[in-house]
Write an enzyme that holds these catalytic residues in place. Structure first.
Site, PDB file in Angstrom:
ATOM      1  N   VAL A  32      -3.936   2.392   0.568  1.00 16.15           N
ATOM      2  CA  VAL A  32      -4.510   1.896  -0.681  1.00 16.15           C
ATOM      3  C   VAL A  32      -3.431   1.152  -1.452  1.00 16.15           C
ATOM      4  CG1 VAL A  32      -5.515   2.629  -2.895  1.00 16.15           C
ATOM      5  CG2 VAL A  32      -6.149   3.812  -0.778  1.00 16.15           C
TER       6      VAL A  32
ATOM      7  N   THR B  15       0.805  -1.218   0.000  1.00 15.85           N
ATOM      8  CA  THR B  15       0.000   0.000   0.000  1.00 15.85           C
ATOM      9  C   THR B  15       0.840   1.271   0.000  1.00 15.85           C
ATOM     10  OG1 THR B  15      -0.133   0.085   2.426  1.00 15.85           O
ATOM     11  CG2 THR B  15      -1.831  -1.193   1.272  1.00 15.85           C
ATOM     12  N   ASP B  16       0.147   2.371  -0.328  1.00 14.56           N
ATOM     13  CA  ASP B  16       0.782   3.684  -0.263  1.00 14.56           C
ATOM     14  C   ASP B  16       0.526   4.288   1.122  1.00 14.56           C
ATOM     15  OD1 ASP B  16      -1.869   4.586  -0.263  1.00 14.56           O
ATOM     16  OD2 ASP B  16      -1.795   5.315  -2.324  1.00 14.56           O
ATOM     17  N   ALA B  17       0.851   5.540   1.302  1.00 16.20           N
ATOM     18  CA  ALA B  17       0.704   6.196   2.611  1.00 16.20           C
ATOM     19  C   ALA B  17      -0.751   6.245   3.072  1.00 16.20           C
ATOM     20  CB  ALA B  17       1.277   7.614   2.544  1.00 16.20           C
TER      21      ALA B  17
END
Length: 126
Positions: free
Chosen positions: A15, A10-12
């Site tokens: 997601v 995931t990103d920050a």
């Protein structure tokens, strides 16, 4: 095939980072071939390599940290030296379509020049 989304995917914002779907597609294709009796590694040892030569992808909805995903792969077309598949990533719990794509693979030799698909692969995929 099912895949759990880990924090590293995931990103920050929690997601799934968009490029990770390409990894999920790759795993799906590998398992699709394995289910039909073919190992990608063994095929490479025999001189048959399958690089991606074209990809279309549409992102429909986000997958989130800890989601369980289902990757589906279906044959669209077999050419003399190519395979085209449709792939989807769905959220397992509700079947929601998250990502869909179309991937064309070339069959090449270890020299990266086009090579006719082995008949046993053609028969197994039909």
């Amino acid at each position: 095939m099912e895949i759990r989304v880990y924090y590293e995917d995931t990103d920050a914002g929690g997601v799934v980072y968009y490029s990770n779907y390409l990894k999920y597609f790759e795993r799906g294709r590998t398992e699709y071939l394995r289910d039909r009796g073919f190992s990608v590694a063994e095929m490479a040892q025999r001189g048959f390599v399958f690089p991606v030569v074209h990809l279309e992808i549409s992102y429909r909805a986000p997958a989130l940290h800890d989601d369980l995903l289902k990757v589906e792969t279906a044959l669209l077309e077999i050419g003399r030296s190519s395979i085209t598949v449709a792939q989807k990533v769905l959220r397992a719990i509700d079947g929601k379509l998250l990502v869909e794509g179309k991937v064309k693979l070339a069959c090449v030799g270890s020299n990266m020049k086009p090579k006719r698909l082995p008949e046993e692969i053609i028969q197994a995929l039909l």
